[in-house]
Design a protein around this motif. Sequence first.
Motif, PDB file in Angstrom:
ATOM      1  N   CYS A  95       0.828  -1.210   0.000  1.00 31.17           N
ATOM      2  CA  CYS A  95       0.000   0.000   0.000  1.00 31.17           C
ATOM      3  C   CYS A  95       0.864   1.261   0.000  1.00 31.17           C
ATOM      4  O   CYS A  95       1.848   1.351   0.726  1.00 31.17           O
ATOM      5  CB  CYS A  95      -0.900   0.002   1.246  1.00 31.17           C
ATOM      6  N   ARG A  96       0.454   2.223  -0.828  1.00 28.44           N
ATOM      7  CA  ARG A  96       1.102   3.534  -0.823  1.00 28.44           C
ATOM      8  C   ARG A  96       0.095   4.649  -0.523  1.00 28.44           C
ATOM      9  O   ARG A  96       0.467   5.807  -0.509  1.00 28.44           O
ATOM     10  CB  ARG A  96       1.768   3.809  -2.181  1.00 28.44           C
ATOM     11  N   CYS A  97      -1.172   4.258  -0.308  1.00 26.54           N
ATOM     12  CA  CYS A  97      -2.173   5.301  -0.053  1.00 26.54           C
ATOM     13  C   CYS A  97      -2.453   5.492   1.437  1.00 26.54           C
ATOM     14  O   CYS A  97      -3.127   6.424   1.819  1.00 26.54           O
ATOM     15  CB  CYS A  97      -3.477   4.978  -0.779  1.00 26.54           C
ATOM     16  N   TRP A  98      -1.980   4.620   2.267  1.00 24.12           N
ATOM     17  CA  TRP A  98      -2.157   4.670   3.711  1.00 24.12           C
ATOM     18  C   TRP A  98      -3.620   4.519   4.113  1.00 24.12           C
ATOM     19  O   TRP A  98      -4.039   5.024   5.140  1.00 24.12           O
ATOM     20  CB  TRP A  98      -1.586   5.968   4.304  1.00 24.12           C
ATOM     21  N   ARG A  99      -4.414   3.808   3.311  1.00 24.80           N
ATOM     22  CA  ARG A  99      -5.821   3.591   3.663  1.00 24.80           C
ATOM     23  C   ARG A  99      -6.123   2.111   3.867  1.00 24.80           C
ATOM     24  O   ARG A  99      -7.236   1.761   4.227  1.00 24.80           O
ATOM     25  CB  ARG A  99      -6.737   4.102   2.548  1.00 24.80           C
ATOM     26  N   SER A 100      -5.167   1.242   3.636  1.00 22.94           N
ATOM     27  CA  SER A 100      -5.410  -0.197   3.684  1.00 22.94           C
ATOM     28  C   SER A 100      -5.618  -0.694   5.112  1.00 22.94           C
ATOM     29  O   SER A 100      -4.876  -0.342   6.030  1.00 22.94           O
ATOM     30  CB  SER A 100      -4.226  -0.937   3.061  1.00 22.94           C
ATOM     31  N   ALA A 101      -6.611  -1.551   5.295  1.00 23.41           N
ATOM     32  CA  ALA A 101      -6.829  -2.198   6.593  1.00 23.41           C
ATOM     33  C   ALA A 101      -5.794  -3.283   6.830  1.00 23.41           C
ATOM     34  O   ALA A 101      -5.659  -3.776   7.950  1.00 23.41           O
ATOM     35  CB  ALA A 101      -8.237  -2.775   6.650  1.00 23.41           C
ATOM     36  N   TYR A 105       0.179  -4.040   3.357  1.00 30.44           N
ATOM     37  CA  TYR A 105      -0.260  -4.648   2.102  1.00 30.44           C
ATOM     38  C   TYR A 105      -1.483  -3.919   1.561  1.00 30.44           C
ATOM     39  O   TYR A 105      -2.317  -3.416   2.324  1.00 30.44           O
ATOM     40  CB  TYR A 105      -0.575  -6.137   2.305  1.00 30.44           C
ATOM     41  N   CYS A 106      -1.622  -3.866   0.283  1.00 32.00           N
ATOM     42  CA  CYS A 106      -2.752  -3.223  -0.384  1.00 32.00           C
ATOM     43  C   CYS A 106      -3.995  -4.103  -0.252  1.00 32.00           C
ATOM     44  O   CYS A 106      -3.927  -5.316  -0.450  1.00 32.00           O
ATOM     45  CB  CYS A 106      -2.419  -3.007  -1.859  1.00 32.00           C
ATOM     46  N   ASP A 107      -5.109  -3.496   0.102  1.00 32.29           N
ATOM     47  CA  ASP A 107      -6.379  -4.223   0.130  1.00 32.29           C
ATOM     48  C   ASP A 107      -7.392  -3.620  -0.852  1.00 32.29           C
ATOM     49  O   ASP A 107      -8.572  -3.926  -0.775  1.00 32.29           O
ATOM     50  CB  ASP A 107      -6.956  -4.280   1.543  1.00 32.29           C
ATOM     51  N   SER A 109      -8.196  -0.410  -0.987  1.00 32.99           N
ATOM     52  CA  SER A 109      -8.812   0.808  -0.453  1.00 32.99           C
ATOM     53  C   SER A 109      -8.410   2.058  -1.225  1.00 32.99           C
ATOM     54  O   SER A 109      -9.086   3.085  -1.131  1.00 32.99           O
ATOM     55  CB  SER A 109      -8.431   0.988   1.019  1.00 32.99           C
ATOM     56  N   HIS A 110      -7.333   1.977  -1.978  1.00 35.28           N
ATOM     57  CA  HIS A 110      -6.896   3.150  -2.752  1.00 35.28           C
ATOM     58  C   HIS A 110      -7.965   3.563  -3.772  1.00 35.28           C
ATOM     59  O   HIS A 110      -8.059   4.726  -4.123  1.00 35.28           O
ATOM     60  CB  HIS A 110      -5.559   2.873  -3.453  1.00 35.28           C
ATOM     61  N   GLY A 111      -8.766   2.586  -4.239  1.00 39.64           N
ATOM     62  CA  GLY A 111      -9.817   2.903  -5.215  1.00 39.64           C
ATOM     63  C   GLY A 111     -10.813   3.902  -4.653  1.00 39.64           C
ATOM     64  O   GLY A 111     -11.132   4.906  -5.290  1.00 39.64           O
TER      65      GLY A 111
END
Length: 128
Positions: A95-101, A105-107, A109-111
């Motif tokens: 994750c690079r958006c800092w919104r992932s639960a 790791y990316c989940d 949430s960036h969308g």
Amino acid sequence: MHPISTLVKTSIPNYLSGLPIPDTIGGWFKLGVKDWAALVPFFAVIGGISFVTFRTVKPRNTSHFQSVNPSIRKDEAKVVDIVNIEDLGDSTAFCRCWRSAKFPYCDGSHGRHNRENCDNTGPVVIKK
Ligand code: FES
């Protein structure tokens, strides 16, 4: 339409012409308590309109004034993750958006973040 017409053409002009707005800068210092009390609703409305206008037209991307990390492990002085490369699968998205639960790791949430903030952030994908 008659009530709106009356409001715009008669009521508001009458209200504004009755406000104790002085003709000179020095006149502001001569206003009494009653005069200031009469000006409070006027300035409250002007302030409200200004606030709503600013909120509406301000640039949405003001990230340089905001924290990048909105909620992840805020109790830590610095968020650091160490991932052993042997533990990665064939492909791992970070994750690079800092919104992932599931941070780091990316989940996906960036969308939602991108749609709501006109942003275009996404993960970094490490492939073996
Ligand atoms: S959830 Fe943050 S980059 Fe995908």
